[in-house]
Scaffold this active site. Structure first.
Site, mmCIF file in Angstrom:
data_model
loop_
_atom_site.group_PDB
_atom_site.id
_atom_site.type_symbol
_atom_site.label_atom_id
_atom_site.label_comp_id
_atom_site.label_asym_id
_atom_site.label_seq_id
_atom_site.Cartn_x
_atom_site.Cartn_y
_atom_site.Cartn_z
ATOM 1 N N ASP A 109 -9.453 -27.873 -63.022
ATOM 2 C CA ASP A 109 -8.984 -26.561 -62.563
ATOM 3 C C ASP A 109 -10.012 -25.452 -62.733
ATOM 4 O O ASP A 109 -9.664 -24.272 -62.663
ATOM 5 C CB ASP A 109 -7.703 -26.190 -63.310
ATOM 6 C CG ASP A 109 -7.911 -26.106 -64.815
ATOM 7 O OD1 ASP A 109 -8.928 -26.628 -65.314
ATOM 8 O OD2 ASP A 109 -7.057 -25.517 -65.505
ATOM 9 N N GLU A 110 -11.270 -25.811 -62.895
ATOM 10 C CA GLU A 110 -12.262 -24.787 -63.233
ATOM 11 C C GLU A 110 -13.631 -25.214 -62.717
ATOM 12 O O GLU A 110 -14.026 -26.365 -62.853
ATOM 13 C CB GLU A 110 -12.287 -24.628 -64.756
ATOM 14 C CG GLU A 110 -13.167 -23.536 -65.276
ATOM 15 C CD GLU A 110 -13.112 -23.459 -66.804
ATOM 16 O OE1 GLU A 110 -13.836 -22.624 -67.372
ATOM 17 O OE2 GLU A 110 -12.371 -24.244 -67.423
ATOM 18 N N ASP A 151 -11.056 -20.144 -61.842
ATOM 19 C CA ASP A 151 -10.194 -20.751 -62.858
ATOM 20 C C ASP A 151 -8.758 -20.686 -62.343
ATOM 21 O O ASP A 151 -8.219 -19.605 -62.126
ATOM 22 C CB ASP A 151 -10.333 -19.989 -64.173
ATOM 23 C CG ASP A 151 -9.748 -20.739 -65.350
ATOM 24 O OD1 ASP A 151 -9.227 -21.859 -65.144
ATOM 25 O OD2 ASP A 151 -9.812 -20.218 -66.483
#
Length: 360
Positions: free
Chosen positions: A104-105, A10
């Site tokens: 983003d993860e 993350d």
């Protein structure tokens, strides 16, 4: 059976961190990605801004009241997408079993990995280091034997965190976990849990599956399993696009029916355009309404036909709108999405978020 090794990566304050990386004058300062005007919403906040209580999805006006020195920066989605691709290039140095959750993860299954590294935590350390050295950004990582625990672990020591939850520690770790930290437990569900006397993992584990299913439907089965450290979901390297949606934040709150219908029409037109561009077909329409006080509701209808044209979508949208009481509760945002696609082979391998908006 070999115990799985799952990593959840993350990126920390991703959009805001990219802006601070690319604009040195913003480093160390409280910034928000978004629009500062009266109807604006914070898409992402730097950690300097978060110390003041600024959070994503917060109105820009409230953010400025909390942090008068807050600096607003316009988002650059194409830049964030490119950086995300660079991050995934690093992931692929270790495994091709990568399940993106957002820009983003992502989850990585490193049970069998390309370098042949024995410990997943060592892979997580290397990934974090390469992201820092090559991209000058910071990531948090969680390591465990399933997706639920890896996700929890990545959130545990943010920012720049690294946490491993071993199988022999899992039940004790989960017992202390606040119910709000469980995957799938949002504010509304957490409030219901509290009303039932469930505040942590230990109290959740004391509930039978029958009780949780009666109170929370199918989600109750997941809660029952999570409380026991069970999550059999695989890391899916190929994701099927589940839905396409769009939404409009209005220039001012509205409660006049004619005005609402006009805005609904514009959203429906945009939705049809996106459906055509993606050649997407589904038969469930969902209406999303956010009121002036940021309270949010959704209403859905499923048909036995594909929803691809304005003539099929707009009448259903109006029908769903009739279920919404907005006379005394002015509307701030209107959204529509089409979901429930037929999973044809030639449509596999494409993934898209339900609502096309900034998230951090």
């Amino acid at each position: 059976m070999t115990e799985r090794k799952i990593i959840h990566i993350d990126m920390d304050a991703f959009y805001a961190s990219v802006e601070q990386r690319d604009h040195p004058e913003l480093r160390g300062k409280p910034i928000a990605v978004g629009h500062a005007e009266e109807r604006g919403v914070v898409a992402a906040a730097s950690y300097e801004a978060r110390r003041y209580g600024v959070r994503s999805a917060m109105s820009s006006q409230k953010a400025k009241r909390l942090c008068p020195s807050l600096i607003f920066v316009h988002g650059r989605m194409e830049v964030y997408k490119e950086v995300s691709r660079q991050i995934h290039d690093i992931f692929h140095e270790y495994t091709d079993l990568i399940e993106p959750i957002s820009l983003d993860e992502a989850f990585l299954d490193v049970t069998e990995n390309k370098p042949g590294i024995a410990l997943a935590v060592d892979i997580a350390k290397e990934i974090k280091q390469k992201i820092r050295e090559r991209l000058h950004l910071v990531a948090s990582a969680g390591v465990s034997y399933n997706k639920f625990l890896a996700k929890i672990a990545s959130d545990y020591r943010k920012p720049d965190g690294l946490c491993t939850i071993h199988p022999d520690q899992a039940l004790e770790f989960i017992a202390r976990l606040p119910i709000e930290s469980f995957w799938g437990v949002g504010p509304v569900t957490a409030k219901r849990m509290h009303a039932l006397g469930i505040h942590n993992g230990q109290q959740l584990r004391a509930c039978s599956q029958e009780y949780l299913t009666r109170e929370f439907g199918k989600a109750g089965i997941l809660y029952y399993q999570f409380a026991r450290g069970i999550d059999n979901r695989l890391v899916e390297a190929v994701r099927i696009r589940k839905s396409i949606g769009c939404e409009r934040t209005l220039e001012k709150d509205i409660s006049n029916r004619a005005s609402v219908i006009i805005e609904l029409y514009h959203v429906a037109v945009e939705l049809v355009h996106r459906l055509e561009n993606k050649d997407f077909r589904g038969n469930t329409l969902t209406l999303k309404i956010k009121f002036h006080d940021f309270r949010q509701i959704t209403r859905s209808l499923t048909q036995n036909r594909e929803l691809t044209t304005l003539d099929t979508i707009l009448p259903l949208a109006k029908q769903l709108l009739k279920e919404v009481d907005y006379a005394e509760h002015p509307i701030r945002l209107i959204g529509l999405s089409v979901s429930n696609p037929h999973e044809e082979e030639d449509r596999r391998g494409v993934w898209e978020q339900l609502w096309l908006e900034f998230k951090d």
